[in-house]
Design a protein around this motif. Structure first.
Motif, mmCIF file in Angstrom:
data_model
loop_
_atom_site.group_PDB
_atom_site.id
_atom_site.type_symbol
_atom_site.label_atom_id
_atom_site.label_comp_id
_atom_site.label_asym_id
_atom_site.label_seq_id
_atom_site.Cartn_x
_atom_site.Cartn_y
_atom_site.Cartn_z
ATOM 1 N N UNK A 1 -19.965 -24.192 -10.047
ATOM 2 C CA UNK A 1 -19.061 -25.194 -10.622
ATOM 3 C C UNK A 1 -19.867 -26.180 -11.453
ATOM 4 N N UNK A 2 -19.322 -26.584 -12.575
ATOM 5 C CA UNK A 2 -19.982 -27.542 -13.448
ATOM 6 C C UNK A 2 -19.121 -28.797 -13.604
ATOM 7 N N UNK A 3 -19.786 -29.921 -13.795
ATOM 8 C CA UNK A 3 -19.064 -31.162 -14.088
ATOM 9 C C UNK A 3 -18.236 -30.961 -15.351
ATOM 10 N N UNK A 4 -16.978 -31.301 -15.274
ATOM 11 C CA UNK A 4 -16.080 -31.107 -16.400
ATOM 12 C C UNK A 4 -15.161 -29.914 -16.222
ATOM 13 N N UNK A 5 -15.467 -29.044 -15.251
ATOM 14 C CA UNK A 5 -14.585 -27.910 -14.971
ATOM 15 C C UNK A 5 -13.245 -28.403 -14.444
ATOM 16 N N UNK A 6 -12.208 -27.662 -14.745
ATOM 17 C CA UNK A 6 -10.892 -27.931 -14.175
ATOM 18 C C UNK A 6 -10.651 -26.902 -13.082
ATOM 19 N N UNK A 7 -10.382 -27.370 -11.859
ATOM 20 C CA UNK A 7 -10.168 -26.449 -10.742
ATOM 21 C C UNK A 7 -8.859 -26.788 -10.037
ATOM 22 N N UNK A 8 -8.420 -25.868 -9.222
ATOM 23 C CA UNK A 8 -7.173 -26.064 -8.494
ATOM 24 C C UNK A 8 -7.379 -25.698 -7.035
ATOM 25 N N UNK A 9 -6.480 -26.170 -6.186
ATOM 26 C CA UNK A 9 -6.590 -25.900 -4.764
ATOM 27 C C UNK A 9 -5.432 -26.527 -4.011
ATOM 28 N N UNK A 10 -5.580 -26.547 -2.673
ATOM 29 C CA UNK A 10 -4.538 -27.068 -1.801
ATOM 30 C C UNK A 10 -5.073 -28.287 -1.048
ATOM 31 N N UNK A 11 -4.287 -29.357 -1.017
ATOM 32 C CA UNK A 11 -4.661 -30.545 -0.258
ATOM 33 C C UNK A 11 -4.664 -30.205 1.223
ATOM 34 N N UNK A 12 -5.853 -30.271 1.864
ATOM 35 C CA UNK A 12 -5.975 -29.891 3.268
ATOM 36 C C UNK A 12 -5.741 -31.069 4.195
ATOM 37 N N UNK A 13 -6.284 -32.214 3.828
ATOM 38 C CA UNK A 13 -6.158 -33.408 4.671
ATOM 39 C C UNK A 13 -6.037 -34.638 3.781
ATOM 40 N N UNK A 14 -5.107 -35.498 4.137
ATOM 41 C CA UNK A 14 -4.879 -36.730 3.381
ATOM 42 C C UNK A 14 -5.126 -37.921 4.307
ATOM 43 N N UNK A 15 -5.988 -38.831 3.856
ATOM 44 C CA UNK A 15 -6.309 -40.013 4.650
ATOM 45 C C UNK A 15 -6.526 -41.191 3.706
ATOM 46 N N UNK A 16 -6.673 -42.402 4.239
ATOM 47 C CA UNK A 16 -6.958 -43.549 3.369
ATOM 48 C C UNK A 16 -8.239 -43.383 2.568
ATOM 49 N N UNK A 17 -9.166 -42.556 3.051
ATOM 50 C CA UNK A 17 -10.419 -42.331 2.337
ATOM 51 C C UNK A 17 -10.243 -41.427 1.125
ATOM 52 N N UNK A 18 -9.175 -40.635 1.108
ATOM 53 C CA UNK A 18 -8.966 -39.723 -0.003
ATOM 54 C C UNK A 18 -8.344 -38.423 0.450
ATOM 55 N N UNK A 19 -8.522 -37.390 -0.363
ATOM 56 C CA UNK A 19 -7.885 -36.095 -0.108
ATOM 57 C C UNK A 19 -8.939 -34.992 -0.103
ATOM 58 N N UNK A 20 -9.008 -34.238 1.005
ATOM 59 C CA UNK A 20 -9.879 -33.065 1.077
ATOM 60 C C UNK A 20 -9.112 -31.880 0.509
#
Length: 325
Positions: A66-85
């Protein structure tokens, strides 16, 4: 307890516990739908060549593709106040992607705007192989046109626009070029220190709404989706001009502009002030500066220090009296 206006909160003031920020040195190289598929295919091909590699080795190799600037997709596994895994496509073993709370959206600074199981598309802003994580920005794909415009700007280039709004924390600038901001009154933003070299109490002393300005581009603020600008960078620095011809011990005449508990500020030339520390006001110790001087008084001061790097000028009233004898 600190309280912020709604606009302050919208501007992405960082909360305690937020993940570290990384430089955003990235660029679009393909449309979202094409780039995400190409990224998944490339990573998938590399995984097929791994054989019996461990999960740690496999994740490291996946991230290395993976390179900085790539566009990727996926599924949100865990959502918390810290962010989204995020479980990235073609690597289901564990979440390797992470969207920080300030990278979710320029419209909604809250992880509540994302639900576990939701499919997301985001741009890679940093890859940490040692930590085994790719840092992502959903704001980049939510505002693709604005993100691309801001990434096209180069540090030091001149940008023109008009003052759209004056706030206590800075000034918004509606740029002549580029798309509008989805939330704020302007894509350009000038912080208070970058407005002018001279000391001032309010931004309205320097600019007014509707005024046209030309500023120097400083950086792309990925948190707020803004072009950070400097108005003072387009103006000569009065301190450096003064320092070139001044010397320690030189006696000057100036006007007292402000009293503070630790001393007084004295304007020695147009747009330039120096500090006379409380102990340098008089040979006789005093508890407060108003015991000796008042705002508006004209006094003689001697230069005791010229700090060109920090742009600080130290003065002494008591040493001026000695120098004149």
């Amino acid at each position: 307890m600190l309280r912020f206006s709604p606009l302050c909160r919208m501007r992405g003031i960082k909360a305690a516990g937020s993940p570290p920020r990384f430089p955003r040195l990235c660029g679009f190289r393909a449309p979202l739908h094409d780039r995400s598929h190409r990224l998944g295919r490339r990573a998938h091909e590399r995984l097929n060549r791994m054989g019996g590699a461990s999960d740690g080795q496999a994740s490291r190799r996946f991230l290395a593709a993976i390179q900085v600037g790539d566009i990727c997709s996926g599924i949100a596994a865990e959502v918390s106040p810290r962010g989204v895994s995020v479980i990235l496509d073609d690597f289901a073993a564990r979440p390797l992607g992470f969207v920080g709370p300030l990278d979710l959206s320029w419209r909604h600074f809250s992880s509540a705007s994302v639900e576990a199981g939701q499919r997301i598309i985001a741009e890679v802003t940093a890859v940490d192989l040692d930590q085994g994580q790719a840092w992502l920005s959903m704001a980049a794909t939510e505002n693709a046109e604005l993100w691309a415009f801001l990434k096209s700007l180069r540090v030091g280039e001149m940008i023109s626009g008009r003052i759209a709004s004056i706030e206590r924390f800075g000034v918004f600038v509606a740029l002549d070029d580029g798309p509008d901001h989805p939330v704020f009154p302007g894509v350009g933003f000038i912080t208070i220190p970058e407005l002018s070299w001279r000391r001032f109490e309010a931004a309205s002393e320097i600019v007014e709404v509707g005024q046209r300005v030309s500023c120097e581009f400083l950086q792309f603020d990925t948190t707020n989706g803004e072009a950070r600008l400097s108005l003072r960078a387009t103006q000569p620095d009065p301190f450096q001009a003064f320092a070139a011809g001044a010397r320690v011990g030189q006696v000057l005449q100036g006007r007292v502009t402000k009293l503070v508990p630790f001393g007084v500020f004295v304007r020695v030339t147009d747009g330039l002030e120096g500090l006379v520390h409380l102990r340098e006001l008089t040979w006789t110790p005093v508890e407060a500066p108003e015991e000796v001087v008042r705002v508006g008084d004209t006094i003689k001061v001697a230069i005791t220090e010229i700090d060109r790097q920090r742009r600080r000028l130290a003065l002494s009233r008591r040493q001026a009296s000695t120098a004149l004898e």
